[in-house]
Every structure is written in structure tokens, then in C-alpha cells.
Design a protein around this motif. Structure first.
Motif, PDB file in Angstrom:
ATOM      1  N   MET A 159       0.837  -1.206   0.000  1.00  0.00           N
ATOM      2  CA  MET A 159       0.000   0.000   0.000  1.00  0.00           C
ATOM      3  C   MET A 159       0.876   1.263   0.000  1.00  0.00           C
ATOM      4  O   MET A 159       0.597   2.232  -0.711  1.00  0.00           O
ATOM      5  CB  MET A 159      -0.921  -0.032   1.232  1.00  0.00           C
ATOM      6  CG  MET A 159      -1.912   1.105   1.319  1.00  0.00           C
ATOM      7  SD  MET A 159      -3.049   1.189  -0.063  1.00  0.00           S
ATOM      8  CE  MET A 159      -4.359   0.128   0.477  1.00  0.00           C
ATOM      9  N   VAL A 221      -6.375  10.775   6.611  1.00  0.00           N
ATOM     10  CA  VAL A 221      -7.733  10.988   7.139  1.00  0.00           C
ATOM     11  C   VAL A 221      -8.762  10.418   6.162  1.00  0.00           C
ATOM     12  O   VAL A 221      -9.706   9.715   6.557  1.00  0.00           O
ATOM     13  CB  VAL A 221      -7.984  12.495   7.397  1.00  0.00           C
ATOM     14  CG1 VAL A 221      -9.455  12.758   7.681  1.00  0.00           C
ATOM     15  CG2 VAL A 221      -7.134  12.988   8.547  1.00  0.00           C
ATOM     16  N   ALA A 222      -8.562  10.694   4.859  1.00  0.00           N
ATOM     17  CA  ALA A 222      -9.511  10.213   3.843  1.00  0.00           C
ATOM     18  C   ALA A 222      -9.567   8.682   3.846  1.00  0.00           C
ATOM     19  O   ALA A 222     -10.645   8.093   3.715  1.00  0.00           O
ATOM     20  CB  ALA A 222      -9.108  10.722   2.461  1.00  0.00           C
ATOM     21  N   MET A 223      -8.401   8.031   4.020  1.00  0.00           N
ATOM     22  CA  MET A 223      -8.376   6.559   4.036  1.00  0.00           C
ATOM     23  C   MET A 223      -9.072   6.024   5.286  1.00  0.00           C
ATOM     24  O   MET A 223      -9.811   5.040   5.219  1.00  0.00           O
ATOM     25  CB  MET A 223      -6.927   6.057   3.996  1.00  0.00           C
ATOM     26  CG  MET A 223      -6.291   6.221   2.633  1.00  0.00           C
ATOM     27  SD  MET A 223      -4.544   5.803   2.642  1.00  0.00           S
ATOM     28  CE  MET A 223      -4.609   4.028   2.721  1.00  0.00           C
ATOM     29  N   GLU A 224      -8.835   6.701   6.402  1.00  0.00           N
ATOM     30  CA  GLU A 224      -9.419   6.250   7.665  1.00  0.00           C
ATOM     31  C   GLU A 224     -10.948   6.347   7.622  1.00  0.00           C
ATOM     32  O   GLU A 224     -11.639   5.411   8.030  1.00  0.00           O
ATOM     33  CB  GLU A 224      -8.858   7.115   8.799  1.00  0.00           C
ATOM     34  CG  GLU A 224      -8.977   6.443  10.150  1.00  0.00           C
ATOM     35  CD  GLU A 224      -8.453   7.324  11.263  1.00  0.00           C
ATOM     36  OE1 GLU A 224      -7.534   8.120  11.024  1.00  0.00           O
ATOM     37  OE2 GLU A 224      -8.994   7.209  12.380  1.00  0.00           O
ATOM     38  N   VAL A 225     -11.446   7.484   7.115  1.00  0.00           N
ATOM     39  CA  VAL A 225     -12.907   7.632   7.098  1.00  0.00           C
ATOM     40  C   VAL A 225     -13.566   6.732   6.051  1.00  0.00           C
ATOM     41  O   VAL A 225     -14.770   6.495   6.116  1.00  0.00           O
ATOM     42  CB  VAL A 225     -13.366   9.101   6.888  1.00  0.00           C
ATOM     43  CG1 VAL A 225     -12.960   9.986   8.040  1.00  0.00           C
ATOM     44  CG2 VAL A 225     -12.886   9.661   5.577  1.00  0.00           C
ATOM     45  N   ARG A 226     -12.765   6.212   5.116  1.00  0.00           N
ATOM     46  CA  ARG A 226     -13.331   5.248   4.165  1.00  0.00           C
ATOM     47  C   ARG A 226     -13.153   3.817   4.685  1.00  0.00           C
ATOM     48  O   ARG A 226     -13.285   2.858   3.939  1.00  0.00           O
ATOM     49  CB  ARG A 226     -12.707   5.427   2.777  1.00  0.00           C
ATOM     50  CG  ARG A 226     -13.201   6.703   2.104  1.00  0.00           C
ATOM     51  CD  ARG A 226     -12.444   7.006   0.848  1.00  0.00           C
ATOM     52  NE  ARG A 226     -12.943   6.243  -0.277  1.00  0.00           N
ATOM     53  CZ  ARG A 226     -12.413   6.301  -1.496  1.00  0.00           C
ATOM     54  NH1 ARG A 226     -11.382   7.088  -1.729  1.00  0.00           N
ATOM     55  NH2 ARG A 226     -12.903   5.578  -2.482  1.00  0.00           N
ATOM     56  N   GLY A 227     -12.833   3.730   5.944  1.00  0.00           N
ATOM     57  CA  GLY A 227     -12.843   2.421   6.612  1.00  0.00           C
ATOM     58  C   GLY A 227     -11.567   1.626   6.496  1.00  0.00           C
ATOM     59  O   GLY A 227     -11.550   0.429   6.816  1.00  0.00           O
ATOM     60  N   TYR A 228     -10.450   2.247   6.066  1.00  0.00           N
ATOM     61  CA  TYR A 228      -9.211   1.475   5.937  1.00  0.00           C
ATOM     62  C   TYR A 228      -8.621   1.176   7.314  1.00  0.00           C
ATOM     63  O   TYR A 228      -8.402   2.077   8.100  1.00  0.00           O
ATOM     64  CB  TYR A 228      -8.189   2.248   5.080  1.00  0.00           C
ATOM     65  CG  TYR A 228      -6.906   1.476   4.872  1.00  0.00           C
ATOM     66  CD1 TYR A 228      -6.865   0.388   4.015  1.00  0.00           C
ATOM     67  CD2 TYR A 228      -5.747   1.813   5.554  1.00  0.00           C
ATOM     68  CE1 TYR A 228      -5.714  -0.339   3.831  1.00  0.00           C
ATOM     69  CE2 TYR A 228      -4.578   1.092   5.384  1.00  0.00           C
ATOM     70  CZ  TYR A 228      -4.570   0.016   4.519  1.00  0.00           C
ATOM     71  OH  TYR A 228      -3.418  -0.705   4.349  1.00  0.00           O
ATOM     72  N   LYS A 229      -8.395  -0.107   7.577  1.00  0.00           N
ATOM     73  CA  LYS A 229      -7.788  -0.474   8.858  1.00  0.00           C
ATOM     74  C   LYS A 229      -6.797  -1.615   8.642  1.00  0.00           C
ATOM     75  O   LYS A 229      -6.723  -2.563   9.418  1.00  0.00           O
ATOM     76  CB  LYS A 229      -8.866  -0.829   9.894  1.00  0.00           C
ATOM     77  CG  LYS A 229      -9.972  -1.727   9.385  1.00  0.00           C
ATOM     78  CD  LYS A 229     -11.107  -1.832  10.373  1.00  0.00           C
ATOM     79  CE  LYS A 229     -12.198  -2.764   9.878  1.00  0.00           C
ATOM     80  NZ  LYS A 229     -12.895  -2.300   8.683  1.00  0.00           N
ATOM     81  N   GLY A 233      -9.765  -8.394   7.014  1.00  0.00           N
ATOM     82  CA  GLY A 233     -11.141  -8.359   6.526  1.00  0.00           C
ATOM     83  C   GLY A 233     -11.319  -7.667   5.190  1.00  0.00           C
ATOM     84  O   GLY A 233     -12.432  -7.360   4.778  1.00  0.00           O
ATOM     85  N   ARG A 234     -10.217  -7.436   4.497  1.00  0.00           N
ATOM     86  CA  ARG A 234     -10.282  -6.694   3.245  1.00  0.00           C
ATOM     87  C   ARG A 234     -10.456  -7.638   2.056  1.00  0.00           C
ATOM     88  O   ARG A 234      -9.891  -8.723   2.025  1.00  0.00           O
ATOM     89  CB  ARG A 234      -8.967  -5.923   3.073  1.00  0.00           C
ATOM     90  CG  ARG A 234      -9.171  -4.541   2.559  1.00  0.00           C
ATOM     91  CD  ARG A 234      -7.918  -3.712   2.599  1.00  0.00           C
ATOM     92  NE  ARG A 234      -8.174  -2.512   1.834  1.00  0.00           N
ATOM     93  CZ  ARG A 234      -7.841  -2.359   0.578  1.00  0.00           C
ATOM     94  NH1 ARG A 234      -7.160  -3.284  -0.053  1.00  0.00           N
ATOM     95  NH2 ARG A 234      -8.172  -1.261  -0.073  1.00  0.00           N
TER      96      ARG A 234
END
Lengths: 265, 262
Positions: A159, A221-229, A233-234
Motif C-alpha cells: 500500500m 484521514v480520507a483513508m481512515e474515514v473510508r474504513g481502511y484499517k 477483513g479486506r
């Protein structure tokens, strides 16, 4: 000038190489990197050059466009060539002046090593020109899957590489804008003594770094709010499909390697 | 239903309060506009709602449940946000890769992901650009792709944080029309952050903020009828309101005088 640089750029297309599985492309490039060192005399290097020209033709990339994009890296090649000319001894002495001595072996080795470097630069550039960053990432992650067992964070690494490659053109464009803005305010970067040229780069790097950090923060921030963790589970939107053309390409590379090995002297 | 009760936030302990005892409530399916000049606290408010900023005073209730550090991840799947600069939001190398990013994170199966990605791109009229690199699109197209990325996750609440401020008037109009379609067809709750009063006409409800406080709230008619509060909030009045105010005052009898004053 910076917009001509090809490193990290992807040019969409429909050539045989564009359509190959990115894993096959990476494996082929790795094989080629080894094969390059099999060549040890003119016939081997001639075969390497012919092979490379065929690859460029198959990838449907304009050769002048390719060399123009690599121009910025020419100083590395010239430096390597000069290093061999002045420090490799052997054969007949062609030139001697004080402590400077140029031998025939130095010139020949210089040429051969430079050809090897050019081959490596071109093959890696063709890889990035014909493979989108996201495909490269998928392939790296897939090929590196066994390393996950020893806790190597392959997904995170992939990534990071993908985002870095995605940002190269953006940061190049930004650098050009900053150079233009600073030039418009009287800064000069191409003239003057080396020290003043280096000093002139500071007003470019500071705004560039500030902007890059700001972009990185917004991206996080944009990745975090789009649920990237992370990987857990991806699922993946893209599918890697290994086909006959991928196996064929690897077989061709291996056969070429065998041929180069056989013509060694 | 989102309820914000007595929300107070400051970025540093000794700094001024960015939000000062803010209480609001939004009904599901509403299009809510939050308007204010730079530094009024509107972006901070949505950042807290998205769990980007923590350590605030007060509480946020979503359908009666309090938002906490522990449950924020669950709510993020129901909330989607589009920021001001689309260039800093793109993760994917192509438009479709980027739109699918949120779905990949949710662990959606590939076939379903393809369907949802196509539907989201169709909703913003960008399906024909699916294989394009986002960096090569125009500003308006980039923002439409960012909206598609948010829509693909089928959020209950879609937040747009000054998402049109970098666009030309045509691009803004285009985005507002797309939002109107989304709002009508999907009944998604829209929270639209802006500093431009001319963009709030399509909203059901609006909130005016200034220096971390709520100055006014209510229907669009109510907001526009209270001109004194609008002026106090330091917002630029829409052109037609400026003319109307000037005419009502009756101070300018010739066209030249009116134009000069305006």
C-alpha cells in the motif's frame, strides 16, 4: 523538464506486455536482472540489445520517448563509464598523462557495464510504464504472501509503494509549480556557482515538504474515514489472472538466459 | 436522527474554543446545510462526527446511541465524507479502483463490489471514465468521482465538507444537481458544509455558525428572512438579496447609484 521523467509513470495501452499478469512481469524482470550478468563479451551484449529492442517494440513504446524520459539518469551512466575508464587496468595502455592512465580493458568494461545499467533501467521503466501502480501493488503483495508468515507486513508495504507511486506525478507537478512561482519572484536555479545553486533549492524544498506532509495527512484521514484499517477483513476489486501468455513470457526469458549462458566465453 | 448536545472543542488546552456549547439535531433523510465563514467551526463539527477528532466535551447521539471511541468504526460504515481537495483523497490508480476502495475495506464480495461501483459511477455520470486515472480528470469530474467513492458505500449520511469550493460556477451547479438526484432517489441524509449562501437553496434545513457558536437555524425561508443575523455572521449575501435590501431602503433612485453602491 520534470514532466518528461518516466520513473513511476504508467501509460495505458493494449500491448502484449500491458496485458500480462503483473506477477509474471515482476518475475520476468527479476529473471532478466540475473540474465544480464551472463553476458561477458560482444555477442552476449549484442543479443541483450536485440532482445531489449524487441521488448520495447512489443510493449509499443516509442524508443525516443523512452530515452528522452531516462535523460535525467544519464549522469549515473556517464559516472559509471568514467569510473571504469580511469580505474580498471588491463590490456594495452591507450592514454597516459601524469597519474591518469586509460587502458583498453577499462574502456571495454566501461562500455559493457554501461550497457548492463541501461538494460536494467529500461526493463524496470518498461515494467512501470506498462503496469498500473495498483497492479504492481497487488503483484508485490501476492508474490510476497509467504513472507507474511514471518510477520513481514506485505500488505502495508504494498500500500505504501502504491501510494508513493501514485503521488510521484502529483509531486512532480507541484515542484514545477513551485519552481515557476519562485522564478517569477526572481530566484535562479540554473546559473551561478554550485553553492548558490544549492542554496536556491531551499525555497523549492521547504514548500514542497510542507505541501507533501499536508497531503499525506489529508490522505491518511480520507483513508481512515473510508474504513481502511489494514489488511484484516479486506477484499480486492481487482483479480489477478495468470494465463498462457504469462507462462510463455517466462519460458522465453529462461530460454534467452540459457542462450546467453551458452554463448559465454 | 443525529443529536449533538453541548459540544465544545478546542485544539489546544490554552487555545480559543473552536466549538462552544453547540447543540443541534438532524432528521434522517434531511438535506442540512451548515454555513459559516472560515474558522466558524463547521469543519471541526463534522470531523468530530466522523471520529477524526477526539477529546471533546458534550455528546453525539446517533439514533439514540452515544458515539464513542469503541463504536465509531461501526458508524463510519454509515457515514461518508467528501473533502475539499479531491486530489488528496484518491487512493486508486483508476477511477473504478478508487470508488471500490471503501467497499474493499468493508470486505464486500467482488461481484457485489463491481455492481455497486458501477451504480455509484452511473449516479454521478462518470461510468465512461471508469478506467481513467483520477489525476487526469477536471476538478468537477474529480469531485464527482470522490462523491461516487462515498456513495458506493451506501451511506445513511453523506457529508460534503466544502466539496465545491475549488470548482467553477458550472462545476458547482453540476455537483448540486447530482446531490439533488442522490437525495431524492436514495433518501440519503446530506450534510452540506459551505460558506456560500447561494448553495443552500436546495436544503431542507440550515445552520449558521460563527466563531464556534450557532447563530441561527431553521428552514431556508427562515434563514433568508433573518437578514440581520446573516450580516452578523459575516457571510456574503446572495446578489438578489443585496438588490432587494437596497431597493427596500429606497436610498438609490437611479440605476447608476444602485449599481455603484452594490
Amino acid at each position: 523538464m520534470l514532466s518528461n521523467m518516466l520513473l513511476g509513470r504508467y501509460i495505458p495501452g493494449n500491448s502484449f506486455i500491458h496485458q500480462m499478469d503483473p506477477r509474471a512481469k515482476i518475475i520476468s524482470v527479476l529473471f532478466f536482472m540475473v540474465i544480464v550478468f551472463f553476458a561477458n563479451h560482444w555477442l552476449g551484449y549484442l543479443l541483450l540489445i536485440l532482445f531489449m529492442l524487441s521488448v520495447i517494440k512489443i510493449a509499443q513504446i516509442n524508443i525516443f520517448f523512452l530515452f528522452n524520459g531516462l535523460k535525467l539518469l544519464f549522469f549515473i551512466l556517464i559516472f559509471t563509464f568514467l569510473l571504469h575508464i580511469f580505474f580498471t587496468r588491463g590490456g594495452t595502455t591507450l592514454f597516459e598523462w601524469g597519474f591518469i592512465q586509460i587502458d583498453s580493458e577499462g574502456v571495454i568494461t566501461g562500455i559493457y557495464i554501461t550497457i548492463r545499467l541501461v538494460m536494467l533501467l529500461i526493463i524496470t521503466t518498461i515494467l512501470t510504464l506498462t503496469t498500473s501502480p495498483i497492479e504492481l501493488t497487488d503483484a508485490i503483495e501476492n508474490l510476497g504472501a509467504p513472507l507474511k508468515k514471518i510477520k513481514v507486513p506485505m500488505h502495508e508495504l504494498a500500500m505504501m509503494i502504491s501510494i508513493s507511486l501514485r503521488f510521484i506525478p502529483t509531486l512532480m507537478d507541484e515542484t514545477e509549480k513551485i519552481i515557476k512561482a519562485q522564478s517569477a519572484r526572481g530566484s535562479t536555479f540554473m546559473t551561478g556557482k554550485l553553492k548558490s545553486r544549492v542554496n536556491a533549492l531551499i525555497p523549492i524544498f521547504i514548500p514542497l515538504f510542507i505541501s507533501a506532509f499536508k497531503r499525506a495527512e489529508e490522505m491518511a484521514v480520507a483513508m481512515e474515514v473510508r474504513g481502511y484499517k489494514g489488511e484484516e477483513g479486506r477484499t480486492s476489486y481487482r483479480e489477478l489472472k495468470w494465463g498462457l501468455k504469462d507462462t510463455s513470457a517466462i519460458v522465453i526469458i529462461i530460454l534467452f538466459g540459457v542462450m546467453l549462458f551458452l554463448v559465454r566465453m | 436522527m443525529i443529536e449533538i448536545n453541548n459540544l465544545t472543542y478546542q485544539y489546544q488546552v490554552d487555545a480559543a474554543k473552536v466549538l462552544d456549547n453547540v447543540s443541534l439535531s438532524f432528521k434522517s433523510g434531511d438535506w442540512v446545510s451548515i454555513i459559516g465563514h472560515n474558522g466558524s467551526g463547521k469543519s471541526t463539527l463534522v470531523k468530530i462526527m466522523m471520529g477524526i477528532l477526539e477529546d471533546y466535551e458534550g455528546e453525539i447521539l446517533i439514533n439514540g446511541n452515544k458515539l464513542t471511541k469503541e463504536n465509531i468504526a461501526n458508524y463510519r460504515e454509515k457515514f461518508a465524507i467528501v473533502f475539499q481537495n479531491p486530489d488528496n483523497q484518491f487512493v486508486g490508480a483508476t477511477v473504478e479502483d478508487d470508488v471500490a476502495f471503501g467497499l474493499e475495506n468493508q470486505g464486500v464480495a467482488r461481484e457485489e463490489m463491481v455492481e455497486k461501483t458501477e451504480a455509484a459511477l452511473t449516479a454521478v455520470n462518470m461510468l465512461s471514465y471508469r478506467r481513467h486515472a483520477p489525476a487526469r480528470l477536471s476538478g468537477g469530474q474529480k469531485q464527482r468521482v470522490a462523491i461516487a467513492g462515498a456513495l458506493a458505500m451506501a451511506p445513511d449520511v453523506l457529508i460534503l465538507d466544502e466539496a465545491t469550493s475549488m470548482l467553477d460556477p458550472e462545476g458547482r451547479k453540476d455537483i448540486l444537481n447530482i446531490l439533488e438526484d442522490i437525495h431524492r432517489e436514495r433518501q440519503t441524509t446530506l450534510i452540506y458544509i459551505t460558506h456560500d449562501l447561494s448553495e443552500i437553496e436546495k436544503s431542507d434545513y440550515a445552520v449558521i455558525m460563527k466563531d464556534g457558536e450557532v447563530l441561527n437555524r431553521g428552514s431556508i425561508e427562515h434563514i433568508f428572512s433573518d437578514t440581520d443575523t446573516l450580516i452578523k455572521s459575516r457571510l456574503v449575501l446572495p446578489y438578489q438579496m443585496q438588490i432587494s435590501r437596497a431597493l427596500l431602503k429606497g436610498e438609490y433612485v437611479t440605476h447608476g447609484e444602485l449599481v455603484e453602491k452594490l
